[in-house]
Design a protein around this motif. Structure first.
Motif, PDB file in Angstrom:
ATOM      1  N   ARG A  39       0.800  -1.227   0.000  1.00 12.59           N
ATOM      2  CA  ARG A  39       0.000   0.000   0.000  1.00 12.59           C
ATOM      3  C   ARG A  39       0.833   1.277   0.000  1.00 12.59           C
ATOM      4  O   ARG A  39       0.455   2.268  -0.628  1.00 12.59           O
ATOM      5  CB  ARG A  39      -0.947  -0.002   1.212  1.00 12.59           C
ATOM      6  CG  ARG A  39      -2.130  -0.924   0.998  1.00 12.59           C
ATOM      7  CD  ARG A  39      -2.730  -1.403   2.302  1.00 12.59           C
ATOM      8  NE  ARG A  39      -3.824  -2.342   2.044  1.00 12.59           N
ATOM      9  CZ  ARG A  39      -3.647  -3.626   1.723  1.00 12.59           C
ATOM     10  NH1 ARG A  39      -2.442  -4.114   1.606  1.00 12.59           N
ATOM     11  NH2 ARG A  39      -4.682  -4.411   1.509  1.00 12.59           N
TER      12      ARG A  39
ATOM     13  N   ARG B 118      -0.183   3.243 -15.542  1.00 16.16           N
ATOM     14  CA  ARG B 118      -1.264   2.247 -15.453  1.00 16.16           C
ATOM     15  C   ARG B 118      -0.947   1.209 -14.379  1.00 16.16           C
ATOM     16  O   ARG B 118      -1.825   0.778 -13.629  1.00 16.16           O
ATOM     17  CB  ARG B 118      -1.476   1.552 -16.805  1.00 16.16           C
ATOM     18  CG  ARG B 118      -2.322   2.335 -17.789  1.00 16.16           C
ATOM     19  CD  ARG B 118      -2.849   1.456 -18.925  1.00 16.16           C
ATOM     20  NE  ARG B 118      -1.789   0.922 -19.758  1.00 16.16           N
ATOM     21  CZ  ARG B 118      -1.251   1.569 -20.793  1.00 16.16           C
ATOM     22  NH1 ARG B 118      -1.684   2.785 -21.103  1.00 16.16           N
ATOM     23  NH2 ARG B 118      -0.295   1.008 -21.504  1.00 16.16           N
TER      24      ARG B 118
ATOM     25  N   LYS C 265       0.860   1.656 -11.705  1.00 18.80           N
ATOM     26  CA  LYS C 265       0.647   2.305 -10.406  1.00 18.80           C
ATOM     27  C   LYS C 265      -0.845   2.336 -10.065  1.00 18.80           C
ATOM     28  O   LYS C 265      -1.236   2.060  -8.918  1.00 18.80           O
ATOM     29  CB  LYS C 265       1.216   3.727 -10.443  1.00 18.80           C
ATOM     30  CG  LYS C 265       1.034   4.485  -9.140  1.00 18.80           C
ATOM     31  CD  LYS C 265       1.580   5.898  -9.261  1.00 18.80           C
ATOM     32  CE  LYS C 265       1.207   6.742  -8.049  1.00 18.80           C
ATOM     33  NZ  LYS C 265       1.666   8.136  -8.179  1.00 18.80           N
ATOM     34  N   TYR C 266      -1.673   2.629 -11.048  1.00 18.23           N
ATOM     35  CA  TYR C 266      -3.135   2.648 -10.841  1.00 18.23           C
ATOM     36  C   TYR C 266      -3.620   1.258 -10.423  1.00 18.23           C
ATOM     37  O   TYR C 266      -4.432   1.121  -9.485  1.00 18.23           O
ATOM     38  CB  TYR C 266      -3.835   3.097 -12.122  1.00 18.23           C
ATOM     39  CG  TYR C 266      -5.338   3.141 -12.010  1.00 18.23           C
ATOM     40  CD1 TYR C 266      -5.997   4.299 -11.570  1.00 18.23           C
ATOM     41  CD2 TYR C 266      -6.118   2.019 -12.321  1.00 18.23           C
ATOM     42  CE1 TYR C 266      -7.381   4.327 -11.457  1.00 18.23           C
ATOM     43  CE2 TYR C 266      -7.501   2.039 -12.209  1.00 18.23           C
ATOM     44  CZ  TYR C 266      -8.127   3.194 -11.770  1.00 18.23           C
ATOM     45  OH  TYR C 266      -9.498   3.228 -11.641  1.00 18.23           O
ATOM     46  N   GLU C 267      -3.124   0.232 -11.109  1.00 17.08           N
ATOM     47  CA  GLU C 267      -3.523  -1.145 -10.780  1.00 17.08           C
ATOM     48  C   GLU C 267      -3.186  -1.488  -9.331  1.00 17.08           C
ATOM     49  O   GLU C 267      -3.990  -2.101  -8.624  1.00 17.08           O
ATOM     50  CB  GLU C 267      -2.812  -2.141 -11.705  1.00 17.08           C
ATOM     51  CG  GLU C 267      -3.308  -2.161 -13.136  1.00 17.08           C
ATOM     52  CD  GLU C 267      -2.466  -3.085 -14.005  1.00 17.08           C
ATOM     53  OE1 GLU C 267      -1.952  -4.095 -13.473  1.00 17.08           O
ATOM     54  OE2 GLU C 267      -2.301  -2.795 -15.204  1.00 17.08           O
TER      55      GLU C 267
ATOM     56  N   GLN D  59      -2.609   0.644  -6.739  1.00 19.38           N
ATOM     57  CA  GLN D  59      -3.354   1.467  -5.774  1.00 19.38           C
ATOM     58  C   GLN D  59      -4.828   1.096  -5.696  1.00 19.38           C
ATOM     59  O   GLN D  59      -5.463   1.289  -4.664  1.00 19.38           O
ATOM     60  CB  GLN D  59      -3.205   2.942  -6.123  1.00 19.38           C
ATOM     61  CG  GLN D  59      -1.796   3.474  -5.870  1.00 19.38           C
ATOM     62  CD  GLN D  59      -1.668   4.946  -6.194  1.00 19.38           C
ATOM     63  OE1 GLN D  59      -2.023   5.379  -7.286  1.00 19.38           O
ATOM     64  NE2 GLN D  59      -1.152   5.718  -5.259  1.00 19.38           N
ATOM     65  N   HIS D  60      -5.383   0.562  -6.786  1.00 22.44           N
ATOM     66  CA  HIS D  60      -6.812   0.229  -6.802  1.00 22.44           C
ATOM     67  C   HIS D  60      -7.049  -1.278  -6.710  1.00 22.44           C
ATOM     68  O   HIS D  60      -8.145  -1.758  -7.010  1.00 22.44           O
ATOM     69  CB  HIS D  60      -7.468   0.808  -8.062  1.00 22.44           C
ATOM     70  CG  HIS D  60      -7.519   2.303  -8.061  1.00 22.44           C
ATOM     71  ND1 HIS D  60      -6.448   3.090  -8.462  1.00 22.44           N
ATOM     72  CD2 HIS D  60      -8.489   3.167  -7.658  1.00 22.44           C
ATOM     73  CE1 HIS D  60      -6.766   4.370  -8.335  1.00 22.44           C
ATOM     74  NE2 HIS D  60      -7.990   4.451  -7.841  1.00 22.44           N
ATOM     75  N   ASP D  61      -6.035  -2.007  -6.265  1.00 19.84           N
ATOM     76  CA  ASP D  61      -6.157  -3.425  -5.958  1.00 19.84           C
ATOM     77  C   ASP D  61      -6.769  -4.236  -7.105  1.00 19.84           C
ATOM     78  O   ASP D  61      -7.658  -5.059  -6.902  1.00 19.84           O
ATOM     79  CB  ASP D  61      -6.995  -3.611  -4.673  1.00 19.84           C
ATOM     80  CG  ASP D  61      -6.903  -5.029  -4.126  1.00 19.84           C
ATOM     81  OD1 ASP D  61      -5.908  -5.714  -4.426  1.00 19.84           O
ATOM     82  OD2 ASP D  61      -7.839  -5.452  -3.398  1.00 19.84           O
ATOM     83  N   ARG D  62      -6.278  -3.982  -8.303  1.00 15.54           N
ATOM     84  CA  ARG D  62      -6.747  -4.731  -9.464  1.00 15.54           C
ATOM     85  C   ARG D  62      -6.125  -6.128  -9.476  1.00 15.54           C
ATOM     86  O   ARG D  62      -5.130  -6.382  -8.812  1.00 15.54           O
ATOM     87  CB  ARG D  62      -6.378  -3.997 -10.764  1.00 15.54           C
ATOM     88  CG  ARG D  62      -7.056  -2.648 -10.915  1.00 15.54           C
ATOM     89  CD  ARG D  62      -8.562  -2.828 -11.102  1.00 15.54           C
ATOM     90  NE  ARG D  62      -9.200  -1.586 -11.493  1.00 15.54           N
ATOM     91  CZ  ARG D  62      -9.977  -0.839 -10.710  1.00 15.54           C
ATOM     92  NH1 ARG D  62     -10.176  -1.223  -9.453  1.00 15.54           N
ATOM     93  NH2 ARG D  62     -10.552   0.258 -11.144  1.00 15.54           N
TER      94      ARG D  62
ATOM     95  N   SER E  61      -5.534 -10.429  -6.620  1.00 14.03           N
ATOM     96  CA  SER E  61      -5.321  -8.984  -6.709  1.00 14.03           C
ATOM     97  C   SER E  61      -4.107  -8.593  -5.861  1.00 14.03           C
ATOM     98  O   SER E  61      -3.590  -9.396  -5.076  1.00 14.03           O
ATOM     99  CB  SER E  61      -6.563  -8.236  -6.218  1.00 14.03           C
ATOM    100  OG  SER E  61      -6.776  -8.484  -4.836  1.00 14.03           O
TER     101      SER E  61
END
Length: 475
Positions: free
Chosen positions: A24, A63, A65-67, A69-72, A99
């Protein structure tokens, strides 16, 4: 996975673990720093084609980093021709395509750096770009006081050993042993500057972690210390007259830590405790600060011309309108001595760099005998294989939630007794897994300030303040 320990691994979903904090808090910062570094390089290059290529990588990293941070869910590694792509993707499938915040920490962290590498390896103009190189060089520059102190000490020692050659009395042997212990402890605490953890170190912070006074103050924090047993193995091999006596070092961080690894390697060769030292770097940029072959070349280059390296203002110096203080003539002579010694050892085949993609596989070293039998057989010819740092320790022990009193020899599974490999782990603790402690020792340290207390977290093992030096005699 079937080759790993059955002891459960640390998971990024465990709120009491450092895995949770890593996923996190640390990983988004590391990706952001990678983006910033690449953006700077892209803006500095003249070729429009290369700029556009770099911008595509920046978009991919954003992208990623987004994955995180958003627990993809983790997606399969794209085929970039790497022999390990199938290994990563097969294991991801076996894990049920989890994830980021609910997955074994060891696999996921390795996957993160492998994903970063894929973005570069699939590009046209940035295939061999090390997005962490600037940070490594910056940290080595910031380590100047400790670098100079050790250069002077090393030169004195090697010169003295040259005068003492041929002595074989008991006092001399005891002095050799003390010197060996000191060199290994210098090598141990060099790990205190792991860039993937200490992402905002100041110049003053680095100095506090290095230098002789810091090492003396830290001796009491080595919870397990098997160095005397290791010295006995090397001393016996030397006295037995074995023609080739090899020591391997599975490297961890570049910069100052690689420098102290070379101090140890040079000492082992100069003292006759080893005739060959094989260094094992990573093949791709890894865990921010891990050694690549290019980092070895960069370090030798800095030593070859220390005035240029240390006296040329860095970008930070320019921003603050600072001019680095000049090196003394003695500093230059000491550094040049190191360069000549190590360059000669390298040229003579006594100091060898040997890469293997196994070191950047996603799994534990429990898999080594089955997955990479040639490497395993090669390591058997070594007197001692030294595994540096926290990640190597996590991989040796499967990054599993062992009871801390579990013997080290048990926790490293197939690399333990009768493996044919003598394993030495030099590790400052920066993750939850720890073994080989006395009964009640973990609870005792947890009760100290910042140790974790009743929180359920082994916070004392996250800071790098404590260390373990664990040996398994596998021969």
């Amino acid at each position: 996975m079937e080759l790993d320990t059955k002891t459960p691994p640390y998971l990024t979903s465990d709120k009491s673990s450092f895995a949770y904090v890593s996923a996190r808090d640390r990983w988004p910062v590391i990706i952001t720093q990678a983006i910033d570094d690449l953006y700077r390089s892209v803006s500095e290059c003249d070729s429009r084609e290369k700029q556009d290529d770099g911008k595509k990588i920046i978009e991919e990293l954003a992208r990623l980093k987004y994955e995180v941070q958003h627990d993809r869910k983790l997606t399969p590694i794209k085929d970039d021709g790497g022999v390990d792509v199938a290994i990563y993707n097969s294991e991801l499938e076996q894990l049920g395509t989890p994830s980021w915040f609910n997955i074994p920490w060891l696999y996921c962290e390795c996957y993160l750096y492998r994903r970063l590498h894929t973005s570069f390896s699939l590009s046209t103009h940035w295939k061999n770009y090390d997005v962490f190189s600037r940070q490594k060089i910056k940290t080595f520059r910031s380590s100047r006081p400790a670098v100079l102190e050790l250069a002077a000490r090393y030169r004195d020692l090697v010169t003295q050993m040259g005068h003492d050659k041929g002595k074989a009395d008991i006092d001399h042997d005891e002095a050799q042993k003390i010197l060996f212990l000191e060199m290994c402890e210098i090598c141990l605490w060099g790990n205190a500057t792991d860039l993937s953890l200490l992402t905002s170190l100041t110049y003053e912070d680095i100095q506090k972690l290095q230098g002789s006074e810091a090492r003396k103050a830290s001796e009491k924090n080595i919870l397990v210390n098997d160095l005397e047993a290791v010295y006995d193995v090397l001393r016996k091999a030397k006295h037995a007259g074995k023609k080739e006596r090899r020591v391997d070092i599975v490297l961890d961080n570049a910069g100052f830590e690689l420098y102290v690894d070379l101090i140890l390697a040079g000492y082992l060769l100069s003292s006759g405790l080893a005739t060959v030292v094989v260094l094992h770097p990573k093949s791709i940029p890894w865990f921010v600060s891990d050694v690549l072959p290019a980092d070895f070349a960069a370090l030798l280059s800095a030593l070859a011309d220390p005035k240029r390296f240390y006296e040329t203002p860095s970008d930070d110096d320019k921003l603050q309108d600072k001019t680095p203080s000049p090196l003394s003539d003695k500093d230059v002579v000491d550094m040049s001595f190191l360069f000549q010694e190590w360059a000669h050892m390298h040229a003579e085949g006594q100091l060898i760099m040997r890469s293997n993609r196994f070191w950047t596989h996603p799994g534990s070293y429990w898999r080594l005998p089955s997955v990479e039998p040639d490497l395993y057989e090669d390591l058997k010819t070594s007197e001692v294989v030294i595994f540096k740092g926290d990640l190597n320790y996590r991989k040796l022990t499967g990054d599993a939630a062992w009871d801390p009193s579990t013997p080290f020899t048990e926790a490293i599974g197939p690399l333990g007794p009768n493996s044919g490999v003598n394993v030495l782990a030099l590790r400052t603790c920066k993750a939850d897994v720890v073994v080989g402690l006395k009964l009640g020792q973990d609870e005792e340290i947890r009760a100290t300030e910042g140790g974790g207390g009743d929180s359920g977290a082994r916070k004392w093992a996250w800071s790098g303040k404590w260390a373990v030096v664990s040996f398994s005699q596998g021969k």
